[in-house]
Motif scaffolding. Structure first.
Motif, mmCIF file in Angstrom:
data_model
loop_
_atom_site.group_PDB
_atom_site.id
_atom_site.type_symbol
_atom_site.label_atom_id
_atom_site.label_comp_id
_atom_site.label_asym_id
_atom_site.label_seq_id
_atom_site.Cartn_x
_atom_site.Cartn_y
_atom_site.Cartn_z
ATOM 1 N N LEU A 35 0.817 -1.214 0.000
ATOM 2 C CA LEU A 35 0.000 0.000 0.000
ATOM 3 C C LEU A 35 0.849 1.261 0.000
ATOM 4 C CD1 LEU A 35 -2.812 -0.994 2.525
ATOM 5 C CD2 LEU A 35 -2.903 -0.989 0.032
ATOM 6 N N ALA A 36 2.079 1.165 0.495
ATOM 7 C CA ALA A 36 2.949 2.340 0.569
ATOM 8 C C ALA A 36 3.605 2.663 -0.768
ATOM 9 C CB ALA A 36 4.022 2.133 1.636
ATOM 10 N N PRO A 42 1.641 5.703 -2.963
ATOM 11 C CA PRO A 42 1.898 7.101 -2.565
ATOM 12 C C PRO A 42 3.365 7.493 -2.635
ATOM 13 C CG PRO A 42 1.215 5.754 -0.680
ATOM 14 C CD PRO A 42 0.952 4.961 -1.907
ATOM 15 N N GLN A 93 -8.800 -2.549 -4.779
ATOM 16 C CA GLN A 93 -8.933 -1.546 -3.725
ATOM 17 C C GLN A 93 -9.442 -2.147 -2.405
ATOM 18 O OE1 GLN A 93 -11.388 1.438 -5.617
ATOM 19 N NE2 GLN A 93 -9.628 2.484 -6.516
ATOM 20 N N TYR A 150 -7.271 -1.929 0.892
ATOM 21 C CA TYR A 150 -7.378 -0.925 1.951
ATOM 22 C C TYR A 150 -8.279 -1.424 3.081
ATOM 23 C CZ TYR A 150 -5.396 2.124 -1.629
ATOM 24 O OH TYR A 150 -4.579 2.669 -2.587
ATOM 25 N N GLN A 157 -0.596 7.267 3.103
ATOM 26 C CA GLN A 157 -1.732 7.250 2.193
ATOM 27 C C GLN A 157 -2.433 8.607 2.147
ATOM 28 O OE1 GLN A 157 -3.193 4.967 0.130
ATOM 29 N NE2 GLN A 157 -1.497 3.539 0.428
#
Length: 244
Positions: free
Chosen positions: A65-66, A69, A184, A187, A228
């Motif tokens: 997830l990192a 961004p 998605q 998340y 995020q």
């Protein structure tokens, strides 16, 4: 294969860090008297396996997830990592599955349940009808252990679906919109993983066998969440500036 070597190495490093940090801390919960030294070592190995894959899966999911961004904030430095994001996510699902399997196989020995691993998720209410016959009623476990178990299971199921469709064939069959929507879900899975860790950190008792690891995990979760939010704000600001 090179793309899968990176998350595998990350999992190994995270697992080794967990194992080293647990040296000298691994022992059965208070009140449990092991029959032999083999029981002590067996208990220690079960805990290492549970935490090896559990914390490893959290690190991999947070890393997946990192990457997005980071690539938006510093494209020249981190955009090359986008090629590894799918592999990191798949390995996170694999580690989560291994964590779940070890928990289920070790539930009686690690958590000292009265019956079986089903106690992690379901509570059985026993009673008697007017004729004196035994009646059974089932309900979801709302104890801290039960909530921890359900949040972990939901996170795994979400990651499993994501991993199953993380390939070019599924992307073509589902279409870009549906495929991206499923991706998605990561998340949501991360949110349930955060709840899983957070409840363990605050529940006390048997869950506090390794408080430093839990504190680090909470800081890691907060760091990924902040990244995020920062990436989202940066993207919105750049789009607004480009349209003005």
């Amino acid at each position: 294969m090179r793309k899968h070597a990176v998350p595998a190495t990350m999992l190994l490093i995270a697992g080794l860090a967990v194992s080293i940090s647990l040296v000298g801390m691994l022992k059965p919960p208070s009140g449990a008297v092991p029959a032999t030294m083999g029981d002590v070592y067996g208990h220690a190995l079960r805990l290492i396996g549970i935490r090896f894959f559990g914390y490893g899966a959290l690190v991999l999911l947070g890393a997946a997830l990192a990457i997005g961004p980071l690539a938006r904030l510093q494209p020249l430095r981190f955009s090359r990592l986008l090629a590894y994001r799918r592999a990191v996510g798949i390995w996170s699902a694999l580690a989560t599955g291994a964590h779940l399997i070890i928990v289920l196989l070790s539930a009686n020995r690690v958590f000292f349940l009265t019956s079986s691993w089903t106690d992690l998720f379901v509570r059985v209410y026993r009673g008697y009808d007017p004729d004196g016959r035994l009646t059974l009623r089932f309900g979801l476990s709302t104890t801290p252990l039960g909530i921890v178990s359900w949040t972990g299971l939901i996170a795994f199921l979400l990651l499993l679906v994501i991993a199953l469709v993380s390939n070019d064939f599924a992307q073509r069959r589902l279409g870009q919109t549906a495929w991206k929507l499923i991706q998605q879900w990561s998340y949501t899975a991360f949110l349930f993983a955060a709840l899983h860790i957070g409840i363990m950190a605050t529940a006390g008792g048997k869950f506090k066998a390794s408080p430093p690891l839990m504190r680090w995990s909470i800081w890691f979760v907060l760091g990924v969440a902040l990244l995020q939010v920062t990436g989202f704000i940066w993207t919105v600001m750049r789009r607004r500036s480009s349209t003005e």
